[in-house]
Design an enzyme around this catalytic site. Sequence first.
Site, PDB file in Angstrom:
ATOM      1  N   HIS A  79      -5.440  -5.890  -2.972  1.00 14.09           N
ATOM      2  CA  HIS A  79      -5.878  -6.785  -3.818  1.00 14.09           C
ATOM      3  C   HIS A  79      -7.094  -7.638  -3.040  1.00 14.09           C
ATOM      4  O   HIS A  79      -7.962  -8.000  -3.660  1.00 14.09           O
ATOM      5  CB  HIS A  79      -4.642  -7.592  -4.047  1.00 14.09           C
ATOM      6  CG  HIS A  79      -3.590  -7.403  -5.202  1.00 14.09           C
ATOM      7  ND1 HIS A  79      -4.042  -6.688  -6.201  1.00 14.09           N
ATOM      8  CD2 HIS A  79      -2.194  -7.231  -5.148  1.00 14.09           C
ATOM      9  CE1 HIS A  79      -3.103  -6.295  -7.089  1.00 14.09           C
ATOM     10  NE2 HIS A  79      -2.108  -6.749  -6.221  1.00 14.09           N
ATOM     11  N   HIS A 117       0.004  -3.091   0.284  1.00  8.36           N
ATOM     12  CA  HIS A 117      -0.548  -3.270  -1.272  1.00  8.36           C
ATOM     13  C   HIS A 117      -1.002  -4.539  -1.397  1.00  8.36           C
ATOM     14  O   HIS A 117      -2.149  -4.437  -2.198  1.00  8.36           O
ATOM     15  CB  HIS A 117       0.994  -3.666  -2.097  1.00  8.36           C
ATOM     16  CG  HIS A 117       0.613  -3.925  -3.401  1.00  8.36           C
ATOM     17  ND1 HIS A 117       0.782  -3.222  -4.570  1.00  8.36           N
ATOM     18  CD2 HIS A 117       0.402  -5.149  -3.994  1.00  8.36           C
ATOM     19  CE1 HIS A 117       0.524  -3.612  -5.918  1.00  8.36           C
ATOM     20  NE2 HIS A 117       0.287  -4.906  -5.460  1.00  8.36           N
ATOM     21  N   GLU A 118      -0.908  -5.557  -0.679  1.00  4.82           N
ATOM     22  CA  GLU A 118      -1.583  -6.864  -0.933  1.00  4.82           C
ATOM     23  C   GLU A 118      -2.929  -6.670  -0.379  1.00  4.82           C
ATOM     24  O   GLU A 118      -3.831  -7.492  -0.920  1.00  4.82           O
ATOM     25  CB  GLU A 118      -0.787  -8.150  -0.213  1.00  4.82           C
ATOM     26  CG  GLU A 118       0.556  -8.402  -1.098  1.00  4.82           C
ATOM     27  CD  GLU A 118       0.657  -8.591  -2.576  1.00  4.82           C
ATOM     28  OE1 GLU A 118       1.645  -8.158  -3.123  1.00  4.82           O
ATOM     29  OE2 GLU A 118      -0.369  -9.079  -2.787  1.00  4.82           O
ATOM     30  N   HIS A 159      -3.835  -3.521 -10.050  1.00  4.96           N
ATOM     31  CA  HIS A 159      -2.451  -2.572 -10.134  1.00  4.96           C
ATOM     32  C   HIS A 159      -2.971  -1.386 -10.615  1.00  4.96           C
ATOM     33  O   HIS A 159      -3.883  -1.120 -11.508  1.00  4.96           O
ATOM     34  CB  HIS A 159      -1.504  -3.405 -10.939  1.00  4.96           C
ATOM     35  CG  HIS A 159      -1.053  -4.576 -10.114  1.00  4.96           C
ATOM     36  ND1 HIS A 159      -0.327  -5.689 -10.680  1.00  4.96           N
ATOM     37  CD2 HIS A 159      -0.874  -4.561  -8.788  1.00  4.96           C
ATOM     38  CE1 HIS A 159       0.233  -6.438  -9.775  1.00  4.96           C
ATOM     39  NE2 HIS A 159      -0.169  -5.827  -8.411  1.00  4.96           N
TER      40      HIS A 159
END
Lengths: 124, 187
Positions: B132, B128-129, B138
């Site tokens: 980013h 997930h990170e 998101h």
Amino acid sequence: TFYTNISSIPPLHLLNATRSAWETFEKLTGCHVGDKADGLSKLKQYFSRFGYIPAAVDNFTDDFDDVLQSAISTYQKNFNLKVTGKLDASTLGQIVKPRCGNPDMIDGTTSEMNAGKKFRTVAR
Amino acid sequence: YSFFPGKPQWPKRNRDLSYAFVPLNNLTEEVKQVFARAFTRWADVTPLNFTRSESILRADIVIGFFAGDHGDGEPFDGPMGTLAHASSPPTGMFHLDGDEDWLISGEDMSRQILPVTSVVDLESVAVHEIGHLLGLGHSSVEDAIMYPAISGGHRKVELAKDDIEGIQHLYGDGGSNRRSETSGGAE
């Protein structure tokens, strides 16, 4: 702490998770606009942290005001929950889940999650 | 899928990205392999490549575990709560909460709900990170890696269609040798 497989994980009471930062929010279930409840100011800080309340708003009281209602409605849109503007069980159940620290919104207004999208309904 | 304001991304001249770990954490090779797997998931669907560096000064991306207030204005909050955060390109800052109990799962499991809710799957948070770090925001799609929340004991590491479409909107698909746009993610 790193655990390399499930069997190496000690009993729950020996783990950190029992002290989750947001468990206390669950006592706010059922609150809605007009209420005053101990802990609503901390929930406002939560919503401010993730971009649902503009940074200009920083005096967080325990009053369930319009700012909080608006933040909850936007949050419910973003997380595919029924948009009630109230702290119902499913909304609080989502709020207390562990999550990424990056914000969902920019300053309470801009988001490209659900809340920022204009859903186009196409007649088929 | 969504992007950061202004849609920042790594410049075309810099698609071979390096990453390094904060030496202070003294991470084991086993933990570092989790991040290598997480980077590979994004490399598989884009023209991006990721190489581990031993120098945090020269690396494009720096990964570290920190507890509480760690000086970036976004203090962590103890067990559970916020798990990690990462900056948009080209800053390359990736911080994980040192107060969490992290689970290092086997690489064969892509989606799973473990019988324990008190530990957090490290690879799921890493994938997930990294999204980013590459420029994704998101997503409201619950199946997507870029969905903001994950329950303790849940493991979600395979990119969903939403993630792949978003990252390929930024970087393209990296050519036929990479996984095509249509595959990927549990349907």
